[in-house]
Scaffold this motif. Sequence first.
Motif, mmCIF file in Angstrom:
data_model
loop_
_atom_site.group_PDB
_atom_site.id
_atom_site.type_symbol
_atom_site.label_atom_id
_atom_site.label_comp_id
_atom_site.label_asym_id
_atom_site.label_seq_id
_atom_site.Cartn_x
_atom_site.Cartn_y
_atom_site.Cartn_z
ATOM 1 N N GLU A 50 0.864 -1.178 0.000
ATOM 2 C CA GLU A 50 0.000 0.000 0.000
ATOM 3 C C GLU A 50 0.902 1.231 0.000
ATOM 4 O OE1 GLU A 50 -3.261 2.575 2.576
ATOM 5 O OE2 GLU A 50 -1.962 1.120 3.579
ATOM 6 N N LEU A 51 0.750 2.074 -0.997
ATOM 7 C CA LEU A 51 1.457 3.354 -1.028
ATOM 8 C C LEU A 51 0.510 4.415 -0.496
ATOM 9 C CD1 LEU A 51 2.464 1.823 -4.046
ATOM 10 C CD2 LEU A 51 4.247 3.440 -3.393
ATOM 11 N N ASN A 67 -7.185 -2.106 7.483
ATOM 12 C CA ASN A 67 -6.508 -2.705 8.642
ATOM 13 C C ASN A 67 -7.084 -4.062 9.064
ATOM 14 O OD1 ASN A 67 -4.588 -0.685 8.820
ATOM 15 N ND2 ASN A 67 -5.730 0.515 10.325
ATOM 16 N N PRO A 68 -8.412 -4.234 9.162
ATOM 17 C CA PRO A 68 -8.943 -5.563 9.509
ATOM 18 C C PRO A 68 -8.613 -6.606 8.444
ATOM 19 C CG PRO A 68 -10.599 -3.861 9.846
ATOM 20 C CD PRO A 68 -9.474 -3.221 9.085
ATOM 21 N N TRP A 69 -8.561 -6.172 7.192
ATOM 22 C CA TRP A 69 -8.210 -7.082 6.096
ATOM 23 C C TRP A 69 -6.765 -7.545 6.234
ATOM 24 C CZ3 TRP A 69 -4.735 -6.381 1.926
ATOM 25 C CH2 TRP A 69 -4.874 -7.282 0.858
ATOM 26 N N VAL A 70 -5.873 -6.624 6.564
ATOM 27 C CA VAL A 70 -4.454 -6.963 6.726
ATOM 28 C C VAL A 70 -4.273 -7.984 7.848
ATOM 29 C CG1 VAL A 70 -2.191 -6.060 7.413
ATOM 30 C CG2 VAL A 70 -3.602 -4.783 5.790
ATOM 31 N N GLU A 71 -5.011 -7.807 8.928
ATOM 32 C CA GLU A 71 -4.878 -8.698 10.086
ATOM 33 C C GLU A 71 -5.276 -10.139 9.760
ATOM 34 O OE1 GLU A 71 -7.156 -6.951 13.184
ATOM 35 O OE2 GLU A 71 -5.824 -5.225 13.427
ATOM 36 N N LYS A 72 -6.078 -10.331 8.723
ATOM 37 C CA LYS A 72 -6.557 -11.673 8.380
ATOM 38 C C LYS A 72 -5.823 -12.288 7.188
ATOM 39 C CE LYS A 72 -11.217 -10.645 10.073
ATOM 40 N NZ LYS A 72 -12.659 -10.489 9.724
ATOM 41 N N LEU A 73 -4.799 -11.627 6.692
ATOM 42 C CA LEU A 73 -4.078 -12.160 5.542
ATOM 43 C C LEU A 73 -3.383 -13.480 5.894
ATOM 44 C CD1 LEU A 73 -2.465 -8.923 4.039
ATOM 45 C CD2 LEU A 73 -4.264 -10.328 3.010
ATOM 46 N N PRO A 74 -3.389 -14.431 4.972
ATOM 47 C CA PRO A 74 -2.727 -15.723 5.238
ATOM 48 C C PRO A 74 -1.214 -15.580 5.280
ATOM 49 C CG PRO A 74 -3.550 -15.622 2.987
ATOM 50 C CD PRO A 74 -4.083 -14.409 3.679
ATOM 51 N N GLU A 75 -0.563 -16.633 5.737
ATOM 52 C CA GLU A 75 0.882 -16.600 5.956
ATOM 53 C C GLU A 75 1.687 -16.395 4.676
ATOM 54 O OE1 GLU A 75 2.765 -16.731 8.763
ATOM 55 O OE2 GLU A 75 0.903 -16.483 9.860
ATOM 56 N N ASP A 76 1.119 -16.756 3.542
ATOM 57 C CA ASP A 76 1.893 -16.634 2.310
ATOM 58 C C ASP A 76 1.806 -15.247 1.678
ATOM 59 O OD1 ASP A 76 -0.752 -16.892 1.486
ATOM 60 O OD2 ASP A 76 -0.251 -18.027 -0.318
ATOM 61 N N VAL A 77 1.145 -14.306 2.379
ATOM 62 C CA VAL A 77 1.018 -12.938 1.869
ATOM 63 C C VAL A 77 1.822 -11.992 2.750
ATOM 64 C CG1 VAL A 77 -0.559 -11.048 1.337
ATOM 65 C CG2 VAL A 77 -1.266 -13.413 0.911
ATOM 66 N N ASP A 78 2.649 -11.193 2.117
ATOM 67 C CA ASP A 78 3.500 -10.236 2.817
ATOM 68 C C ASP A 78 2.995 -8.822 2.525
ATOM 69 O OD1 ASP A 78 5.668 -9.089 4.193
ATOM 70 O OD2 ASP A 78 6.891 -9.013 2.372
ATOM 71 N N PHE A 79 2.412 -8.165 3.541
ATOM 72 C CA PHE A 79 1.866 -6.820 3.372
ATOM 73 C C PHE A 79 2.874 -5.775 3.813
ATOM 74 C CE2 PHE A 79 -0.298 -3.070 5.088
ATOM 75 C CZ PHE A 79 -1.027 -2.683 3.976
ATOM 76 N N LYS A 80 3.027 -4.737 2.993
ATOM 77 C CA LYS A 80 3.952 -3.659 3.324
ATOM 78 C C LYS A 80 3.303 -2.314 3.035
ATOM 79 C CE LYS A 80 8.185 -6.221 2.222
ATOM 80 N NZ LYS A 80 8.583 -6.303 3.636
ATOM 81 N N ARG A 81 3.606 -1.327 3.878
ATOM 82 C CA ARG A 81 3.250 0.053 3.579
ATOM 83 C C ARG A 81 4.508 0.789 3.131
ATOM 84 N NH1 ARG A 81 -0.668 -0.377 7.959
ATOM 85 N NH2 ARG A 81 -2.720 0.206 7.136
ATOM 86 N N ILE A 82 4.367 1.545 2.074
ATOM 87 C CA ILE A 82 5.476 2.349 1.569
ATOM 88 C C ILE A 82 4.972 3.776 1.402
ATOM 89 C CG2 ILE A 82 7.055 2.749 -0.355
ATOM 90 C CD1 ILE A 82 7.040 -0.234 -0.889
ATOM 91 N N PRO A 83 5.653 4.750 1.983
ATOM 92 C CA PRO A 83 5.210 6.136 1.822
ATOM 93 C C PRO A 83 5.481 6.641 0.417
ATOM 94 C CG PRO A 83 7.278 6.065 3.032
ATOM 95 C CD PRO A 83 6.845 4.638 2.848
ATOM 96 N N VAL A 172 -2.320 8.718 -4.255
ATOM 97 C CA VAL A 172 -2.523 7.703 -3.222
ATOM 98 C C VAL A 172 -3.962 7.775 -2.709
ATOM 99 C CG1 VAL A 172 -0.128 7.565 -2.432
ATOM 100 C CG2 VAL A 172 -1.599 9.332 -1.503
ATOM 101 N N PRO A 173 -4.453 6.700 -2.075
ATOM 102 C CA PRO A 173 -3.796 5.407 -1.818
ATOM 103 C C PRO A 173 -3.811 4.510 -3.055
ATOM 104 C CG PRO A 173 -6.021 5.352 -0.950
ATOM 105 C CD PRO A 173 -5.797 6.758 -1.455
ATOM 106 N N ASP A 184 -6.419 1.189 -7.516
ATOM 107 C CA ASP A 184 -6.749 2.169 -6.490
ATOM 108 C C ASP A 184 -8.250 2.195 -6.267
ATOM 109 O OD1 ASP A 184 -7.958 4.273 -8.351
ATOM 110 O OD2 ASP A 184 -5.961 4.054 -9.205
ATOM 111 N N LEU A 185 -8.708 3.062 -5.388
ATOM 112 C CA LEU A 185 -10.121 3.114 -5.043
ATOM 113 C C LEU A 185 -10.989 3.489 -6.239
ATOM 114 C CD1 LEU A 185 -8.651 3.210 -2.250
ATOM 115 C CD2 LEU A 185 -10.538 4.631 -1.450
ATOM 116 N N GLY A 186 -10.472 4.337 -7.103
ATOM 117 C CA GLY A 186 -11.232 4.749 -8.268
ATOM 118 C C GLY A 186 -11.362 3.640 -9.294
#
Length: 209
Positions: A50-51, A67-83, A172-173, A184-186
């Motif tokens: 996520e940028l 945020n709730p979606w990130v908390e439920k991600l399976p082990e094979d998914v690596d989530f990162k925030r990048i500014p 962003v986002p 993106d959201l659009g």
Amino acid sequence: MRKFILGAFLASAGLFGLSAHAADFQAGKEYVELSSPVAVAEPGKIEVVELFWYGCPHCYQFEPVINPWVEKLPEDVDFKRIPAMFGGIWNLHGQMFIALETLGVEHSVHNAVFSALHNEGKKLATPDDMADFLAGHGVDKAAFLKTYNSFGVKSRVEQAKKLGMAYQITGVPVLVVNGKYRFDLGSSGGAERTLEVADFLIEKERASR
């Protein structure tokens, strides 16, 4: 200042035909397939990036959805925030995020920083302002300033700039799955649908292995 991606979308989501099914997600519509894939940090996992910018109101509104979606991600998914680094205050806030992440305290103050900018009228436009604010949330002022100005953090700032250019972002986002798909959201049709597109692309990548 860079425009936010389709900010007006949030006020008119109904125009985007939200009844489409995940099976209808297509490159060129809900997401863009990058012509030059970007290397991921952990090749053994499916990466979701996520940028964002702390000063972006749409990023702030996206927080309680993602945020709730990130908390439920399976082990094979690596989530990162990048500014996102578009210059000026974007870069200062991005450097603050990276410093907090380096200190290992980003998770505990992330929401507080968003709230300070969007609810409390703070600008956090200088390292000293940031340090004073963060001290009220348990972050050692001297440690923050030292880390903020460190070579390691400045190197990661440059890396974030290069990634933003490689992903070809203009606002962003934005989410990027496995360095291949940007949306993106659009383009997706709203906050919830953005995560449906992410789930679809995660499964697409998983099935291709």
